[in-house]
Design a protein around this motif. Sequence first.
Motif, PDB file in Angstrom:
ATOM      1  N   UNK A   1       0.838  -1.206   0.000  1.00 39.05           N
ATOM      2  CA  UNK A   1       0.000   0.000   0.000  1.00 39.05           C
ATOM      3  C   UNK A   1       0.872   1.256   0.000  1.00 39.05           C
ATOM      4  N   UNK A   2       1.979   1.219   0.731  1.00 35.91           N
ATOM      5  CA  UNK A   2       2.865   2.382   0.796  1.00 35.91           C
ATOM      6  C   UNK A   2       3.516   2.654  -0.554  1.00 35.91           C
ATOM      7  N   UNK A   3       3.993   1.606  -1.216  1.00 37.05           N
ATOM      8  CA  UNK A   3       4.626   1.782  -2.529  1.00 37.05           C
ATOM      9  C   UNK A   3       3.612   2.274  -3.549  1.00 37.05           C
ATOM     10  N   UNK A   4       2.404   1.706  -3.516  1.00 33.96           N
ATOM     11  CA  UNK A   4       1.365   2.132  -4.458  1.00 33.96           C
ATOM     12  C   UNK A   4       1.025   3.607  -4.242  1.00 33.96           C
ATOM     13  N   UNK A   5       0.890   4.012  -2.996  1.00 28.04           N
ATOM     14  CA  UNK A   5       0.580   5.411  -2.688  1.00 28.04           C
ATOM     15  C   UNK A   5       1.682   6.339  -3.190  1.00 28.04           C
ATOM     16  N   UNK A   6       2.935   5.959  -2.981  1.00 31.49           N
ATOM     17  CA  UNK A   6       4.059   6.787  -3.436  1.00 31.49           C
ATOM     18  C   UNK A   6       4.076   6.898  -4.951  1.00 31.49           C
ATOM     19  N   UNK A   7       3.830   5.795  -5.642  1.00 32.44           N
ATOM     20  CA  UNK A   7       3.794   5.804  -7.106  1.00 32.44           C
ATOM     21  C   UNK A   7       2.662   6.688  -7.604  1.00 32.44           C
ATOM     22  N   UNK A   8       1.479   6.548  -7.024  1.00 31.31           N
ATOM     23  CA  UNK A   8       0.332   7.348  -7.467  1.00 31.31           C
ATOM     24  C   UNK A   8       0.558   8.832  -7.221  1.00 31.31           C
ATOM     25  N   UNK A   9       1.181   9.192  -6.093  1.00 29.88           N
ATOM     26  CA  UNK A   9       1.476  10.604  -5.826  1.00 29.88           C
ATOM     27  C   UNK A   9       2.495  11.142  -6.832  1.00 29.88           C
ATOM     28  N   UNK A  10       3.545  10.375  -7.087  1.00 28.88           N
ATOM     29  CA  UNK A  10       4.563  10.802  -8.044  1.00 28.88           C
ATOM     30  C   UNK A  10       3.960  10.941  -9.434  1.00 28.88           C
ATOM     31  N   UNK A  11       3.106   9.992  -9.811  1.00 27.54           N
ATOM     32  CA  UNK A  11       2.467  10.043 -11.129  1.00 27.54           C
ATOM     33  C   UNK A  11       1.602  11.290 -11.262  1.00 27.54           C
TER      34      UNK A  11
END
Length: 97
Positions: free
Chosen positions: A5-15
Motif C-alpha cells: 500500500x505504501x509503494x502504491x501510494x508513493x507511485x500514485x502521488x509521483x504520477x
Amino acid sequence: MPLSAAARSEIEQAASRNGFPAEAVVEGEWLRLRSPWTRHEVLAGHDGARFLLAVRSPTITRELADEGVATLDAAPAGAHACFAAADATRLHVLLQR
C-alpha cells in the motif's frame, strides 16, 4: 512481488505530480500510468527495495539511455525497457521525462 500500500501510494502521488494524473490501472504486479496530454503510458512497480519504471515508448527508452539511466533486464511484456529508481525522489525525476 505485489505492491505494498505504501509503494502504491508513493507511485500514485509521483504520477499525479508529474503528468500522469489519470487513475492508475493494475496490471499484475504493475500500475499502468496514463497521461491525458500524451499518448505515452508507463508501468510502475516496486521490487521491495526500489521503484521500477517500465516504458512502452522506444523514444523515451532512447532518451533515458542517452542520459545514462541504466536499464534492467526484467522489463514486463510489452515494455521496451525497465529502469530503477532508488527512492521516491528519483521516481519523480524519471516520471518527469
